[in-house]
Design an enzyme around this catalytic site. Structure first.
Site, mmCIF file in Angstrom:
data_model
loop_
_atom_site.group_PDB
_atom_site.id
_atom_site.type_symbol
_atom_site.label_atom_id
_atom_site.label_comp_id
_atom_site.label_asym_id
_atom_site.label_seq_id
_atom_site.Cartn_x
_atom_site.Cartn_y
_atom_site.Cartn_z
ATOM 1 N N GLN A 58 -0.942 4.982 -4.465
ATOM 2 C CA GLN A 58 -1.391 5.985 -5.422
ATOM 3 C C GLN A 58 -2.157 7.089 -4.725
ATOM 4 O O GLN A 58 -2.441 7.022 -3.528
ATOM 5 C CB GLN A 58 -2.278 5.325 -6.484
ATOM 6 C CG GLN A 58 -3.490 4.621 -5.893
ATOM 7 C CD GLN A 58 -4.264 3.806 -6.926
ATOM 8 O OE1 GLN A 58 -5.432 4.098 -7.187
ATOM 9 N NE2 GLN A 58 -3.622 2.779 -7.495
ATOM 10 N N HIS A 104 -5.328 10.262 -5.840
ATOM 11 C CA HIS A 104 -6.165 10.937 -6.825
ATOM 12 C C HIS A 104 -6.245 12.416 -6.475
ATOM 13 O O HIS A 104 -6.315 12.774 -5.290
ATOM 14 C CB HIS A 104 -7.579 10.354 -6.830
ATOM 15 C CG HIS A 104 -7.621 8.866 -6.953
ATOM 16 N ND1 HIS A 104 -7.090 8.186 -8.022
ATOM 17 C CD2 HIS A 104 -8.137 7.920 -6.128
ATOM 18 C CE1 HIS A 104 -7.273 6.894 -7.864
ATOM 19 N NE2 HIS A 104 -7.903 6.703 -6.713
ATOM 20 N N GLU A 110 -13.472 8.714 -3.227
ATOM 21 C CA GLU A 110 -14.071 7.400 -3.392
ATOM 22 C C GLU A 110 -14.349 6.766 -2.034
ATOM 23 O O GLU A 110 -13.894 7.259 -0.994
ATOM 24 C CB GLU A 110 -13.149 6.487 -4.214
ATOM 25 C CG GLU A 110 -11.801 6.235 -3.562
ATOM 26 C CD GLU A 110 -10.807 5.569 -4.508
ATOM 27 O OE1 GLU A 110 -10.932 5.745 -5.744
ATOM 28 O OE2 GLU A 110 -9.887 4.898 -4.015
ATOM 29 N N HIS A 152 -3.093 6.018 -0.887
ATOM 30 C CA HIS A 152 -3.794 4.792 -0.541
ATOM 31 C C HIS A 152 -3.368 3.633 -1.435
ATOM 32 O O HIS A 152 -2.749 3.824 -2.480
ATOM 33 C CB HIS A 152 -5.314 4.992 -0.646
ATOM 34 C CG HIS A 152 -5.785 5.315 -2.032
ATOM 35 N ND1 HIS A 152 -5.789 6.601 -2.540
ATOM 36 C CD2 HIS A 152 -6.258 4.529 -3.024
ATOM 37 C CE1 HIS A 152 -6.256 6.597 -3.770
ATOM 38 N NE2 HIS A 152 -6.537 5.327 -4.095
ATOM 39 N N ARG A 190 0.362 7.144 -9.708
ATOM 40 C CA ARG A 190 1.092 6.118 -8.971
ATOM 41 C C ARG A 190 2.348 6.686 -8.346
ATOM 42 O O ARG A 190 3.137 7.365 -9.001
ATOM 43 C CB ARG A 190 1.498 4.973 -9.899
ATOM 44 C CG ARG A 190 0.387 4.096 -10.387
ATOM 45 C CD ARG A 190 0.941 2.832 -11.053
ATOM 46 N NE ARG A 190 -0.010 2.344 -12.041
ATOM 47 C CZ ARG A 190 0.128 2.484 -13.350
ATOM 48 N NH1 ARG A 190 1.201 3.080 -13.846
ATOM 49 N NH2 ARG A 190 -0.785 2.022 -14.163
#
Length: 330
Positions: free
Chosen positions: A83, A85, A103, A164, A184
């Site tokens: 996936q 972001h 993150e 990642h 995804r």
């Protein structure tokens, strides 16, 4: 489909749980104060009422007046999807309600074969990845991904735009921007929906990921602080305490504390309150609290919004770390 047994204590009667959102101020979940004079308040209500007193002078609330960070514990029995972001600009351009999502993972538990995927192989182009994803073949996709083995204590910063996946048999602490946007690309043969068009808008091609961070430490009174990662959104530190260890916020940012091991007590700098650092729950120290003290013997993780020069670079320089090592961490 991928939740593990590492979080079974968070909900009775459920053997497998994928995520526990410990600090969250999001339309999908709001953390609730567990005790004290504000017991029962949501984090959003606290922020709405106290604002700068909670955030500190440096940290800013987000779109919709929400808390800027989210802290999760993630437990896996199988690999999560491959996936990506979006960054802030891409999330806004694509019309997302949330901001982007950078993150950081800290490995709390791992098996001997645990792996993380972070980044694409350097030579992979947009056309290469598109062809592999369209084929749907694991043998075409997997060689394009940058995977590495990890053990307890490993730290990985995942900038927005990085492809990642979290592997099986892991328990991670994940600090992130307050966002729940995930695109995804590939789901290991599971039949969940994919978001290929949005994912290709979000991926930062041509940027190699360096792999796990190389944390840097410095001594504190009765303790050692190790900087795990730092960026403009958050800093993450590991603090080992043996005695009475004071910590300063400078009034710049709230601090989020998560007990890792041992027994620690938290008190304010004036000695007017004291409480144990609970297992399995996060504690939020408000930004207006200039100083707090951790007492006992144990380890905890600490997250906050940093002034990179004052909170990270200055202490690491003073401890004798090289500019190259500090730059690599920040």
């Amino acid at each position: 489909p991928w939740g593990g047994a590492g979080l079974s204590g968070f909900a009775s009667g459920r053997a497998r749980i994928g995520e526990a959102w410990l600090i969250a101020d999001h339309r999908h979940h709001h953390s609730i104060v567990a005790g004290g004079g504000h017991a029962g308040w949501t984090l959003h209500e606290l922020l709405d009422h106290y604002n700068r007193r909670l955030l500190g002078s440096l940290a800013d609330g987000m779109r919709g007046g929400c808390f800027p960070l989210m802290l999760k514990i993630i437990a896996t029995s199988d690999s999560l999807s491959v996936q990506v972001h979006p960054d802030d600009a891409t999330a806004e351009r694509l019309g997302e309600l949330d901001v982007g999502k950078t993150e950081m993972w800290y490995v709390l538990r791992a098996s001997p074969n645990s792996k993380l995927i972070c980044g694409l192989q350097p030579a992979v182009t947009r056309a290469d990845l598109s062809e592999a994803i369209e084929s749907g073949l694991r043998e075409a996709i997997e060689p394009m991904l940058s995977a590495f083995s990890v053990a307890e204590g490993a730290t990985v910063l995942v900038p927005a735009g990085t492809v990642h996946a979290i592997g099986a048999d892991l328990v991670l602490a994940e600090i992130q921007q307050n966002s729940n946007v995930t695109y995804r690309l590939y789901d290991w043969g599971r039949k969940r929906s994919l978001h290929k068009a949005q994912a290709f808008e979000a991926i930062h091609f041509g940027l190699a990921h360096p792999g796990p961070n190389r944390p840097l430490g410095y001594p504190q009174r009765d303790g050692t602080c190790t900087v795990l990662a730092a960026c403009r959104y958050f800093a993450a530190e590991h603090l080992a305490v043996n005695g009475v260890c004071p910590r300063e916020t400078g009034g710049r940012s709230f601090h989020i504390l998560l007990l890792k091991s041992g027994m620690l007590r938290l008190a304010d700098g004036e000695g007017t309150w004291e409480q144990p650092l609970p297992e399995g729950r996060a504690v939020l120290v408000p930004g207006e609290q200039d100083e707090y003290v951790l007492m006992g013997g144990g380890e905890c993780l600490i997250y906050y919004v940093p002034d990179l020069a004052k909170d990270i670079v200055g202490p690491l320089r003073a401890a004798g770390h090289s500019e190259e090592a500090i730059d690599a961490l920040c």
